[in-house]
Design an enzyme around this catalytic site. Structure first.
Site, PDB file in Angstrom:
ATOM      1  N   ASP A 191       3.160  -1.295   3.325  1.00 27.78           N
ATOM      2  CA  ASP A 191       1.963  -0.471   3.402  1.00 27.78           C
ATOM      3  C   ASP A 191       1.338  -0.233   2.033  1.00 27.78           C
ATOM      4  O   ASP A 191       0.150   0.070   1.934  1.00 27.78           O
ATOM      5  CB  ASP A 191       2.311   0.870   4.067  1.00 27.78           C
ATOM      6  CG  ASP A 191       1.102   1.778   4.211  1.00 27.78           C
ATOM      7  OD1 ASP A 191       0.154   1.374   4.915  1.00 27.78           O
ATOM      8  OD2 ASP A 191       1.091   2.870   3.627  1.00 27.78           O
ATOM      9  N   MET A 272      -3.186   8.105   5.614  1.00 28.23           N
ATOM     10  CA  MET A 272      -4.590   7.925   5.252  1.00 28.23           C
ATOM     11  C   MET A 272      -4.812   6.752   4.299  1.00 28.23           C
ATOM     12  O   MET A 272      -5.952   6.476   3.928  1.00 28.23           O
ATOM     13  CB  MET A 272      -5.114   9.207   4.592  1.00 28.23           C
ATOM     14  CG  MET A 272      -5.116  10.419   5.494  1.00 28.23           C
ATOM     15  SD  MET A 272      -6.180  10.188   6.951  1.00 28.23           S
ATOM     16  CE  MET A 272      -7.771   9.987   6.166  1.00 28.23           C
ATOM     17  N   ARG A 273      -3.731   6.072   3.894  1.00 31.86           N
ATOM     18  CA  ARG A 273      -3.917   4.984   2.939  1.00 31.86           C
ATOM     19  C   ARG A 273      -4.779   3.873   3.522  1.00 31.86           C
ATOM     20  O   ARG A 273      -5.580   3.261   2.806  1.00 31.86           O
ATOM     21  CB  ARG A 273      -2.564   4.436   2.490  1.00 31.86           C
ATOM     22  CG  ARG A 273      -2.678   3.380   1.396  1.00 31.86           C
ATOM     23  CD  ARG A 273      -1.338   2.922   0.872  1.00 31.86           C
ATOM     24  NE  ARG A 273      -0.723   3.937   0.033  1.00 31.86           N
ATOM     25  CZ  ARG A 273       0.414   4.549   0.315  1.00 31.86           C
ATOM     26  NH1 ARG A 273       1.066   4.239   1.411  1.00 31.86           N
ATOM     27  NH2 ARG A 273       0.906   5.457  -0.487  1.00 31.86           N
ATOM     28  N   ALA A 274      -4.635   3.606   4.814  1.00 32.82           N
ATOM     29  CA  ALA A 274      -5.427   2.546   5.433  1.00 32.82           C
ATOM     30  C   ALA A 274      -6.917   2.854   5.340  1.00 32.82           C
ATOM     31  O   ALA A 274      -7.730   1.963   5.051  1.00 32.82           O
ATOM     32  CB  ALA A 274      -5.009   2.371   6.894  1.00 32.82           C
ATOM     33  N   VAL A 277      -8.037   2.371   1.603  1.00 36.95           N
ATOM     34  CA  VAL A 277      -8.084   0.959   1.209  1.00 36.95           C
ATOM     35  C   VAL A 277      -9.228   0.245   1.914  1.00 36.95           C
ATOM     36  O   VAL A 277      -9.939  -0.570   1.298  1.00 36.95           O
ATOM     37  CB  VAL A 277      -6.742   0.277   1.518  1.00 36.95           C
ATOM     38  CG1 VAL A 277      -6.843  -1.229   1.296  1.00 36.95           C
ATOM     39  CG2 VAL A 277      -5.639   0.850   0.650  1.00 36.95           C
TER      40      VAL A 277
END
Length: 648
Positions: A191, A272-274, A277
């Protein structure tokens, strides 16, 4: 020899676009390239460095500080104002690199004798403001992967040794390549890569012929071949530089943000990284296309690159994205007045747009044909896996980093000091001072600091955890063929495979049925391959237990030569019956005693069920000198396990 030109690589538009977008916006978080061997992954990554704009660095700074904004905490500070322009670097990190080589090291001898902090920069410092490339990143030790990804996320690397701390800037584009057949990255590490790209060799004969033609021409005359692509590479480099300048001007509207959030929510990604990014990638793609506002097409491209590896719900799921679901999510999130497609065609449109192969959102349900007890070819699906008990090898090993058995490692808690003359691991400050202290007067010590000799240096003995070779020896005979029993057996083995995945073990699979044993999967770190072989395992026939144990012994002997430091753990899955041949029982007993005599740690998973039990698996465990575990006690949270834990 000149590197292979970037624009000379045939095909792979997804990989080309992913690398270009990461070069435009390093904040995306880099690219993970997944693909089979021989698909030019490394060739294209190495060629990318030649397209990056040159960078200005402070002359004489080992950490490549920017003259316009030098790092005040740089170990080489204070800086002067002289600047030097040089090409952006591509730094390659070897799989077997030591931790000190990656993050840097402190000279303990100078710290004790001169009272100065002498920091020798590592690969992270060399990659600052450039590219850091890790080939076969899935084979890299976990603690090094953690260090890399932390540095990539924070933009700084910190080294702490014996109370001395040094920190420096480490902002780079992280690119990793891997062959999924050799094992996957852990989900939490997967991830942390911004984008992922799947590559495969073309099946088009014309395209394959062109690949061969260009490669042979390059090997015959690299300079002449590279000169043919200088103009196209220079044009692409200019487009990347223009996109970098345009990037701060790109607007990400509220409607675009809402679309991104809708898409990520529709795919049920964790955290929330998706979203972040995807937003950064969409902005970079807009700049690459020459636009100053993010469009639906930018979000579509970004989602195809940023979301496939974040959809995995368990370690055995393959990355992928459902194209229909993506289009539906984009339609649902469209604003009332859709501005429509952009008028101009930027460099990132057309053939450079990713073309992911649609994959279904739902994984196929586990199942198979009902298996009869005596049939020759029956296959039964596995039940749902669960958290399994942890089995380990006794003693103290020296194998690869992992999370199963106790071992001497270069990371972990300090349990002592290595013998004098051993120069492995990290220095042990107290032991070094203690070794040097009695000799200070005879060495003429005068003033502060110690007078050290190389023979005074002592190194810490640290205990951590190692990964083992978990070899499964599974009974697939007719006595195991009852539908309910085989489903439970496969669920238990699948649970142990999941446990092996999490503990970074190598795994292998030996099966025995119908009078013979077979190495269904040679030892590998690809737990996914073992799970796939287990799923399609047929049952039926007699029970050649001796042949299974002998085949397991052979596999362990061969693997001991290939990887002598990795200790094995044999997991025999059987009800203990031996019915193949007149002397089947005696031969099985001899094979078990041979394995015990070789010191192989073993666990016998007893699959016998019913009211009337013969206890043959328990007898086998006794001859193996291993642990006997009934099938119902493989789960970590069973009542019997809890009682055993409290009694211990």
């Amino acid at each position: 020899m000149r590197p292979y030109p970037f624009t000379a690589v045939v095909g792979m538009p997804d990989l080309r676009l992913g690398l270009v977008l990461s070069a435009i916006s390093p904040a995306i978080g880099g690219v993970l390239v997944r693909g089979e061997k021989g698909t030019a992954k490394s060739t294209m990554v190495r060629a990318l460095a030649g397209l990056l704009p040159e960078v200005d660095v402070v002359e004489g700074c080992r950490f490549s500080c920017d003259p316009a904004a030098p790092d005040p905490d740089c170990p080489d500070a204070p800086h002067d104002t002289r600047a030097l322009r040089r090409p952006a670097r591509l730094v390659e990190l070897p799989v077997g690199a030591a931790e000190d080589r990656v993050i840097g090291s402190l000279n303990l001898e100078r710290a004790l004798t001169e009272g100065v902090t002498d920091f020798q920069p590592g690969l992270l410092a060399a990659a600052h403001r450039g590219l850091l490339y890790v080939d076969e990143v899935n084979l890299l030790h976990d603690h090094l992967v953690d260090t890399l990804l932390d540095a990539a996320a924070m933009g700084r690397a910190t080294v702490e040794r014996e109370g001395v701390s040094v920190s420096h800037a480490a902002r780079f584009v992280l690119i990793g390549t891997m062959n999924p057949e050799e094992g996957e990255l852990r989900p939490q590490l997967l991830d942390r890569f911004g984008l992922t790209v799947e590559v495969a060799a073309s099946r088009d004969p014309e395209q394959r012929a062109e690949v061969i033609r260009r490669r042979l021409a390059y090997e015959a005359d690299p300079d002449s071949f590279a000169a043919r692509y200088e103009d196209t590479d220079a044009q692409l480099a200019a487009e990347i530089a223009a996109a970098q300048k345009l990037l701060p001007s790109v607007e990400l509207s509220d409607d675009a943000l809402r679309q991104i959030a809708e898409v990520c929510a529709a795919f049920e990604v964790d955290g929330m990284r998706a979203d972040i990014v995807t937003a950064r990638t969409a902005v970079a793609h807009a700049a690459w296309s020459g636009r100053t506002e993010v469009s639906t097409e930018d979000i579509r491209v970004a989602a195809r690159l940023a979301l496939p590896h974040r959809r995995r719900r368990n370690p055995f799921d393959a990355p992928g994205i459902d194209e229909e679901q993506l289009e539906q999510a984009l339609r649902d999130a469209e604003p009332p007045e859709d501005p429509g497609p952009p008028d101009d065609d930027g460099p990132g449109s057309g053939s450079d747009a990713p073309a992911e192969t649609p994959q279904g959102q739902q994984q196929p349900e586990t199942g198979g044909e009902p298996g009869g007890g005596g049939s020759e070819q029956q296959s039964v699906g596995a039940g749902k896996p669960y958290r399994a008990r942890m089995f380990s090898v006794a003693g103290l090993g020296e194998g690869a980093h992992g999370k199963r058995s106790r071992a001497v490692t270069d990371a972990g808690r300090t349990i002592g000091v290595r013998p004098p003359g051993t120069r492995e691991g990290r220095p042990h400050l107290v032991a070094t001072v203690r070794a040097a202290a009695p000799h200070q007067r005879s060495r003429g010590r005068d003033g502060a600091g110690l007078v050290l000799r190389p023979s005074d240096l002592r190194f810490a003995l640290r205990e951590g955890r190692e990964g083992n070779l978990v070899l499964f020896c599974v009974d697939a005979s007719g006595s195991m063929g009852a539908k309910s029993r085989m489903r439970e057996v496969k669920a238990a083995v699948l649970s142990l495979l999941l446990d092996a995945y999490q503990r970074r073990d190598k795994v292998g699979l030996v099966t025995f049925r119908a009078g013979a044993a077979e190495l269904a999967l040679p030892p590998t770190i690809s737990v996914e391959a073992a799970a796939a072989r287990l799923e399609g395992l047929p049952t039926g026939g007699r029970t050649p237990l001796a042949e299974g144990l002998l085949e397991a012994a052979r596999v362990l002997r061969v693997e001991a030569v290939r990887d002598p430091r990795r200790r094995p753990l044999l997991v025999v899955v059987t009800d203990g019956r031996a019915t193949s041949g007149a002397d089947a029982v005696a031969r099985a007993q001899q094979a078990a005693e041979m394995l015990a005599g070789a010191g192989v740690a073993s666990v016998v998973m007893d699959c016998e069920t019913g009211r009337m039990r013969l206890g043959l698996a328990a007898e086998l465990a006794a001859r193996l000198g291993g642990e006997h575990v009934p099938l119902g006690e493989v789960a970590a949270d069973t009542l019997a396990t809890e009682v055993r834990r409290r009694a211990a």
